[in-house]
Design an enzyme around this catalytic site. Structure first.
Site, PDB file in Angstrom:
ATOM      1  N   GLY A 216     -43.801  56.266  43.211  1.00 45.65           N
ATOM      2  CA  GLY A 216     -44.635  55.451  42.032  1.00 45.65           C
ATOM      3  C   GLY A 216     -45.158  54.334  42.653  1.00 45.65           C
ATOM      4  O   GLY A 216     -45.146  53.266  41.893  1.00 45.65           O
TER       5      GLY A 216
ATOM      6  N   SER B  40     -48.055  52.917  43.228  1.00 44.49           N
ATOM      7  CA  SER B  40     -49.087  52.396  42.720  1.00 44.49           C
ATOM      8  C   SER B  40     -48.788  51.854  41.282  1.00 44.49           C
ATOM      9  O   SER B  40     -49.768  51.259  40.788  1.00 44.49           O
ATOM     10  CB  SER B  40     -50.185  53.489  42.631  1.00 44.49           C
ATOM     11  OG  SER B  40     -49.833  54.487  41.577  1.00 44.49           O
TER      12      SER B  40
ATOM     13  N   SER C  66     -33.579  52.716  32.132  1.00 46.64           N
ATOM     14  CA  SER C  66     -34.041  51.833  31.316  1.00 46.64           C
ATOM     15  C   SER C  66     -33.058  51.531  30.136  1.00 46.64           C
ATOM     16  O   SER C  66     -32.103  52.643  30.137  1.00 46.64           O
ATOM     17  CB  SER C  66     -35.172  52.739  30.680  1.00 46.64           C
ATOM     18  OG  SER C  66     -35.429  52.193  29.593  1.00 46.64           O
TER      19      SER C  66
ATOM     20  N   TYR D 102     -37.396  61.225  27.845  1.00 45.78           N
ATOM     21  CA  TYR D 102     -37.527  59.978  28.593  1.00 45.78           C
ATOM     22  C   TYR D 102     -35.921  59.363  28.759  1.00 45.78           C
ATOM     23  O   TYR D 102     -35.421  59.096  29.672  1.00 45.78           O
ATOM     24  CB  TYR D 102     -38.621  59.116  28.340  1.00 45.78           C
ATOM     25  CG  TYR D 102     -38.454  57.627  28.601  1.00 45.78           C
ATOM     26  CD1 TYR D 102     -38.940  57.741  30.247  1.00 45.78           C
ATOM     27  CD2 TYR D 102     -38.028  56.434  28.194  1.00 45.78           C
ATOM     28  CE1 TYR D 102     -39.020  56.418  30.900  1.00 45.78           C
ATOM     29  CE2 TYR D 102     -37.861  55.344  29.114  1.00 45.78           C
ATOM     30  CZ  TYR D 102     -38.789  55.361  30.303  1.00 45.78           C
ATOM     31  OH  TYR D 102     -38.689  54.108  31.085  1.00 45.78           O
TER      32      TYR D 102
HETATM   33  N1  LIG Z   1     -42.689  48.597  32.743  1.00 45.77           N
HETATM   34  C1  LIG Z   1     -41.363  48.463  31.704  1.00 45.77           C
HETATM   35  O1  LIG Z   1     -41.268  47.651  30.978  1.00 45.77           O
HETATM   36  C2  LIG Z   1     -40.276  49.426  32.019  1.00 45.77           C
HETATM   37  C3  LIG Z   1     -39.127  49.471  31.054  1.00 45.77           C
HETATM   38  C4  LIG Z   1     -37.922  50.143  31.345  1.00 45.77           C
HETATM   39  C5  LIG Z   1     -38.126  51.080  32.555  1.00 45.77           C
HETATM   40  N2  LIG Z   1     -39.081  51.146  33.208  1.00 45.77           N
HETATM   41  C6  LIG Z   1     -39.261  52.092  34.388  1.00 45.77           C
HETATM   42  O2  LIG Z   1     -39.678  51.645  35.774  1.00 45.77           O
HETATM   43  C7  LIG Z   1     -40.507  52.269  36.484  1.00 45.77           C
HETATM   44  C8  LIG Z   1     -41.614  52.049  36.722  1.00 45.77           C
HETATM   45  O3  LIG Z   1     -42.557  52.105  35.439  1.00 45.77           O
HETATM   46  P1  LIG Z   1     -43.975  51.520  35.401  1.00 45.77           P
HETATM   47  O4  LIG Z   1     -43.915  50.630  34.245  1.00 45.77           O
HETATM   48  O5  LIG Z   1     -44.372  50.763  36.585  1.00 45.77           O
HETATM   49  O6  LIG Z   1     -44.843  52.548  35.021  1.00 45.77           O
HETATM   50  P2  LIG Z   1     -46.209  52.851  35.536  1.00 45.77           P
HETATM   51  O7  LIG Z   1     -46.536  54.293  34.539  1.00 45.77           O
HETATM   52  O8  LIG Z   1     -47.098  52.022  35.763  1.00 45.77           O
HETATM   53  O9  LIG Z   1     -45.929  53.925  36.933  1.00 45.77           O
HETATM   54  C9  LIG Z   1     -45.195  55.084  37.149  1.00 45.77           C
HETATM   55  C10 LIG Z   1     -45.370  55.477  38.636  1.00 45.77           C
HETATM   56  O10 LIG Z   1     -44.898  57.108  38.601  1.00 45.77           O
HETATM   57  C11 LIG Z   1     -45.833  57.771  39.295  1.00 45.77           C
HETATM   58  N3  LIG Z   1     -45.524  59.026  38.956  1.00 45.77           N
HETATM   59  C12 LIG Z   1     -45.677  59.729  37.842  1.00 45.77           C
HETATM   60  N4  LIG Z   1     -45.535  61.191  37.716  1.00 45.77           N
HETATM   61  C13 LIG Z   1     -45.151  61.353  39.185  1.00 45.77           C
HETATM   62  C14 LIG Z   1     -45.033  62.342  40.048  1.00 45.77           C
HETATM   63  N5  LIG Z   1     -44.850  63.658  39.344  1.00 45.77           N
HETATM   64  N6  LIG Z   1     -44.830  62.352  41.357  1.00 45.77           N
HETATM   65  C15 LIG Z   1     -44.986  60.970  42.079  1.00 45.77           C
HETATM   66  N7  LIG Z   1     -45.273  59.980  41.043  1.00 45.77           N
HETATM   67  C16 LIG Z   1     -45.203  60.084  39.842  1.00 45.77           C
HETATM   68  C17 LIG Z   1     -47.370  57.142  38.682  1.00 45.77           C
HETATM   69  O11 LIG Z   1     -48.311  57.770  39.384  1.00 45.77           O
HETATM   70  C18 LIG Z   1     -46.860  55.672  38.676  1.00 45.77           C
HETATM   71  O12 LIG Z   1     -47.233  55.201  39.927  1.00 45.77           O
HETATM   72  C19 LIG Z   1     -40.099  53.623  35.625  1.00 45.77           C
HETATM   73  O13 LIG Z   1     -39.027  54.530  36.311  1.00 45.77           O
HETATM   74  C20 LIG Z   1     -39.669  53.262  34.272  1.00 45.77           C
HETATM   75  O14 LIG Z   1     -39.308  54.136  33.543  1.00 45.77           O
HETATM   76  C21 LIG Z   1     -40.343  50.263  33.024  1.00 45.77           C
END
Ligand SMILES: NC(=O)c1ccc[n+]([C@@H]2O[C@H](COP(=O)([O-])OP(=O)(O)OC[C@H]3O[C@@H](n4cnc5c(N)ncnc54)[C@H](O)[C@@H]3O)[C@@H](O)[C@H]2O)c1
Length: 252
Positions: free
Chosen positions: A12, A14, A144, A157
């Site tokens: 992930g 990007s 998370s 999730y």
């Molecule tokens: N942003 C927050 O506040 C927050 C809070 C709690 C947990 N998280 C966790 O942090 C991590 C990143 O979150 P984020 O906010 O950057 O999300 P985001 O949606 O910006 O990024 C998610 C990434 O996962 C990739 N992805 C999705 N399906 C895929 C697949 N089948 N194969 C390969 N890649 C795939 C997407 O292309 C994207 O790059 C996640 O695990 C999320 O659960 C984020």
């Protein structure tokens, strides 16, 4: 902390947070492979930013829910950068979906599990053998607070994020004799990334529940990732590191 000579694989790459993990790992010395399953131009742009820091970087197209694609991606990275030393299971799907279990379609449930949980399984399985041969490895799973506290409308999730905790501890046990550590980071809310897909008023309500009264800066998270990826964390395994500004603490 020095990650010189290490190869990191960030799924992930990007995404809002994955991009920063890649950059911070590179700033600490690692060469980095970033994965994406679509919008590869965005992944390539992050790889370019890393190359500008003087480190090697590779953008790899892979759907992590597909075991064959993950194996092929690990092989491609091994050829170009060397075998993976540091695996950051960061990719996730269905992060901000809000659907009660009674309305949840089974195919959405299964897709979320196949990406968030089986995706991590696929990556660990594809890369842990090489780590064992080198007698050095770091596996960092991104969970998370939803996985420890539950989340209204987030049955799939939350289940995947809780599942990552059990997976992390099991892998810690199985990797320990080969000097492979496995840890899970439990996140609160962070600027950028999926947290910005929720509406502003909802976001403000959540931030009011954070004792530090703000969302985290992605670098505050990536620094924790870099620490768990480093030699300096060598005796830390099977642990849950909460990086949340205290959102999981009792407040009133
Ligand atoms: N942003 C927050 O506040 C927050 C809070 C709690 C947990 N998280 C966790 O942090 C991590 C990143 O979150 P984020 O906010 O950057 O999300 P985001 O949606 O910006 O990024 C998610 C990434 O996962 C990739 N992805 C999705 N399906 C895929 C697949 N089948 N194969 C390969 N890649 C795939 C997407 O292309 C994207 O790059 C996640 O695990 C999320 O659960 C984020």
């Amino acid at each position: 902390m020095s990650l010189d000579g290490k190869v990191a694989f960030v799924t992930g790459g990007s995404g809002g947070l994955g991009r920063v993990h890649g950059l911070v790992l590179a700033k600490n010395g690692a060469d980095v492979a970033l994965t994406g399953n679509r919008n590869m131009d965005k992944v390539e742009a992050v790889a370019k930013e890393i190359r500008a820091l003087g480190k090697k970087a590779m953008a790899v197209k892979v759907d992590i829910s597909d075991e064959g694609e993950v194996k092929a991606a690990a092989e491609a990275v091994k050829k170009e950068l060397g075998s993976v030393d540091i695996l950051v299971n960061n990719a996730a799907f269905g992060i901000v979906r809000a659907v009660k279990i009674t309305d949840m379609e089974k195919e959405d449930w299964e897709r979320d599990l196949s990406i968030n949980l089986t995706g991590a399984f696929n990556c660990i399985k594809a890369m842990m053998g090489d780590m064992a041969e080198k007698k050095w490895g770091r596996i960092i799973n991104i969970s998370s607070v939803t996985g420890t506290m539950g989340g209204f409308g987030q049955c799939s999730y939350a289940t995947t994020k809780a599942g990552l905790i059990g997976l992390t501890k099991t892998v810690a046990l199985e990797g320990a004799r080969n000097n492979i550590t496995s840890n899970v980071i439990i996140l609160g809310v962070f600027d950028g990334g999926s947290f910005y897909e929720v509406g502003e008023s909802f976001r403000e309500r959540i931030i009011k529940r954070v004792p530090m009264r703000r969302a985290g800066n992605p670098e505050e998270l990536s620094n924790a990732v870099a620490f768990l990826a480093s030699e300096e964390s060598s005796y830390i395994t099977g642990t849950e590191l909460v990086v949340s500004g205290g959102i999981d603490l009792f407040t009133f």
